[in-house]
Scaffold this motif. Structure first.
Motif, short mmCIF file in Angstrom:
data_model
loop_
_atom_site.label_atom_id
_atom_site.label_comp_id
_atom_site.label_asym_id
_atom_site.label_seq_id
_atom_site.Cartn_x
_atom_site.Cartn_y
_atom_site.Cartn_z
N GLU A 15 36.61 49.90 29.54
CA GLU A 15 35.93 49.27 28.42
C GLU A 15 36.74 49.40 27.13
N GLN A 16 37.46 50.51 26.99
CA GLN A 16 38.25 50.73 25.79
C GLN A 16 39.43 49.77 25.69
N THR A 17 39.85 49.21 26.83
CA THR A 17 41.00 48.31 26.81
C THR A 17 40.61 46.86 26.53
N ARG A 18 39.31 46.56 26.58
CA ARG A 18 38.89 45.17 26.41
C ARG A 18 39.05 44.75 24.94
N PRO A 19 39.65 43.59 24.69
CA PRO A 19 39.79 43.13 23.29
C PRO A 19 38.44 42.76 22.69
N ASP A 20 38.29 42.99 21.39
CA ASP A 20 37.04 42.58 20.73
C ASP A 20 37.02 41.05 20.61
N SER A 21 35.92 40.52 20.15
CA SER A 21 35.73 39.07 20.15
C SER A 21 36.78 38.34 19.31
N ALA A 22 37.15 38.94 18.16
CA ALA A 22 38.14 38.29 17.29
C ALA A 22 39.51 38.26 17.96
N THR A 23 39.88 39.39 18.56
CA THR A 23 41.18 39.45 19.25
C THR A 23 41.20 38.51 20.44
N MET A 24 40.10 38.48 21.17
CA MET A 24 40.00 37.60 22.33
C MET A 24 40.17 36.14 21.91
N ALA A 25 39.53 35.78 20.80
CA ALA A 25 39.63 34.40 20.32
C ALA A 25 41.06 34.04 19.95
N SER A 26 41.80 35.00 19.43
CA SER A 26 43.18 34.73 19.01
C SER A 26 44.10 34.42 20.19
N PHE A 27 43.71 34.85 21.38
CA PHE A 27 44.54 34.60 22.57
C PHE A 27 44.31 33.20 23.14
N GLY A 41 42.41 31.93 25.29
CA GLY A 41 42.28 31.80 26.74
C GLY A 41 43.55 32.05 27.53
N ASP A 42 44.62 32.51 26.87
CA ASP A 42 45.88 32.78 27.57
C ASP A 42 45.73 34.11 28.33
N HIS A 43 45.57 34.01 29.65
CA HIS A 43 45.30 35.21 30.46
C HIS A 43 46.48 36.19 30.44
N ALA A 44 47.69 35.67 30.35
CA ALA A 44 48.85 36.56 30.31
C ALA A 44 48.81 37.43 29.05
N LYS A 45 48.43 36.83 27.93
CA LYS A 45 48.35 37.59 26.68
C LYS A 45 47.21 38.61 26.74
N MET A 55 45.64 44.32 27.23
CA MET A 55 44.90 45.39 27.91
C MET A 55 45.85 46.44 28.47
N ASP A 56 47.01 45.99 28.99
CA ASP A 56 47.99 46.94 29.51
C ASP A 56 48.54 47.83 28.40
N SER A 57 48.78 47.24 27.23
CA SER A 57 49.34 48.03 26.13
C SER A 57 48.33 49.04 25.62
N VAL A 58 47.05 48.65 25.55
CA VAL A 58 46.02 49.59 25.11
C VAL A 58 45.85 50.69 26.15
N SER A 59 45.86 50.31 27.42
CA SER A 59 45.72 51.30 28.49
C SER A 59 46.84 52.33 28.44
#
Length: 441
Positions: free
Chosen positions: A110-122, A124-128, A133-137
């Motif tokens: 759960e800690q690695t999931r981007p918040d809504s603002a960060t998610m919107a900035s991507f 829908g690019d799944h690679a990003k 999530m990998d960098s946060v992990s």
């Protein structure tokens, strides 16, 4: 007795005189003389180790204790061979620590999931999203890695949660290793499996290290065993077909008159069984008696739920109705006894095993549990859905205990007179498999 002791003593003296010493078993290592079985066991170890020693620490925030994992592998292999040997942690402890670490893994995820603002900035690019999530992990805190001593481990009362979790993972490694051996109808050497696990764990720590088999060699031995498995499966299917034909021929002489649904009209007490709590070669000792028959599998959760209730019902009519528990043919004696112990079966229940599979072929459709009330003349009633029919069963067994026969009213299926050439409706899409808990990898 004395002569035997003297002979043994003479042998010992002769060995000393000739300076003969027993050579200890050499340490496992992959050499030009290693067998394919040893190479395959090593390959399995490298696969288990490479995946889990890399993925689990990131999920849990703690490195596995390699020595404890290896200890658990050997403990579990020994327990599989020797029923008197017990692994170091109880089933309850293993389940408890698995639940704790499963919750820990979910929390870290759960800690690695981007918040809504960060998610919107991507956008829908799944690679990003995955990269984020990998960098946060990778930035989440990690506990120090336990030192690897390559020594036996005894888990005392002060064992840490990390040690308990590592032991759980070792048990799971071992169970899968043993299961793969069973599929190949052989016993692979756990020393080589453990060697592969250790080498893979070491390579995770230091990528410059090399395994004792090259990638090409690992791939080649894996391919050989894939082909071997195909052959074994073909042989198993052929054998199964032959056994099914043989079983059908055997039960054809036992079936007798049939009911409208095709099942035998009466219990045939010549059906073969193997005794578990009573001596038995067939069911003839139960003939001409009112019976409660519980057909179950030792690995069935619904059966385990029903078993204590069956015992309660059996005790309520003890002395008037005889209860027989018939374990299905796919079980084994140790599993049946463990099931009976967990259900607290006692003298109120006679336990037999449908080892020859005749009972199941005649009186079941492959699903368990099944319950039957049997009249003294062998006619019977089947209860195919225990939970739904439980109250009917209790009422009717009380009547059977008082001398009133049960009656099975079977509706004859109506003839299908409205057949058309319309295609059958399309099957619904299969449900997706549930994701595995991190602790079960």
């Amino acid at each position: 007795m004395k002569s035997k002791m003297i002979a043994l003593g003479a042998c010992a003296l002769a060995m000393v005189a000739c300076n003969v010493q027993q050579t200890p078993k050499p340490a496992a290592a992959i050499t030009p003389n290693s067998t394919d079985d040893q190479k395959f066991a090593y390959m399995l170890g490298t696969q288990f180790g490479a995946q889990n020693f890399k993925v689990l620490p990131r999920q849990m925030g703690e490195y596995l204790d390699e020595d404890v994992v290896i200890q658990a592998i050997f403990d579990n292999v020994k327990a599989e061979k020797d029923s008197t040997f017990k692994v170091q942690l109880s089933e309850d402890t293993l389940q408890s620590v698995g639940s704790r670490y499963g919750a820990l893994a979910r929390s870290r995820m759960e800690q690695t999931r981007p918040d809504s603002a960060t998610m919107a900035s991507f956008e829908g690019d799944h690679a990003k999203i995955r990269a984020y999530m990998d960098s946060v992990s990778a930035a989440l805190p990690m506990a120090p890695e336990p030192a690897v001593k390559k020594q036996p481990v005894t888990l005392g009362p002060n064992a840490t949660d990390n040690q308990k979790f590592s032991y759980l993972i070792g048990i799971q490694f071992s169970n899968q290793f043993i299961s793969i051996g069973n599929q190949f109808q052989t016993e692979f050497d756990a020393e080589y499996f453990a060697l592969g696990v250790r080498d893979a764990a070491a390579k995770n720590r230091d990528t410059t290290l090399t395994l004792q088999m090259t990638e090409d060699s690992l791939s080649a031995v894996g391919n050989r065993y894939n082909e071997k498995m195909k052959t074994l499966r073909e042989e198993a299917m052929k054998k199964q077909r032959e056994e099914e034909e043989k079983l059908k021929a055997e039960v054809a002489t036992l079936r007798g008159d049939t009911l409208p649904n095709g099942m035998p009209a009466k219990m045939n007490y010549k059906v073969k069984v193997s005794g578990i709590s009573v001596k038995a070669e067939n069911l003839e000792q139960f003939a001409n008696k009112p019976l409660l028959v519980f057909y179950f599998s030792a690995t069935c959760g619904h059966c385990a739920h029903a078993a204590p209730q069956i015992l309660e019902i059996a005790k309520s009519v003890a002395g008037k109705v005889t209860t027989v528990a018939v374990a299905s043919g796919g079980n084994n004696k140790s599993g049946i006894r463990k099931f009976a112990d967990n259900a607290k079966f006692d003298d109120a229940i006679n336990i037999v095993w449908d080892e020859a599979r005749q009972f199941g072929e005649l009186y079941s459709d492959g699903y368990v549990p099944k319950v039957y009330l049997v009249n003294p003349d062998g006619s019977y009633k089947q209860y195919a859905a225990f939970e739904r029919e439980k109250e009917d069963l209790k009422k009717e067994i009380a009547e059977l205990a008082n001398g009133k026969n049960v009656e099975w009213k079977i509706e004859v299926p109506a003839a299908d007179s409205a057949k058309t050439d319309a295609p059958a409706p399309a099957a619904a899409p299969a449900a997706a498999p549930a994701p595995a808990a991190p602790a079960a990898k």
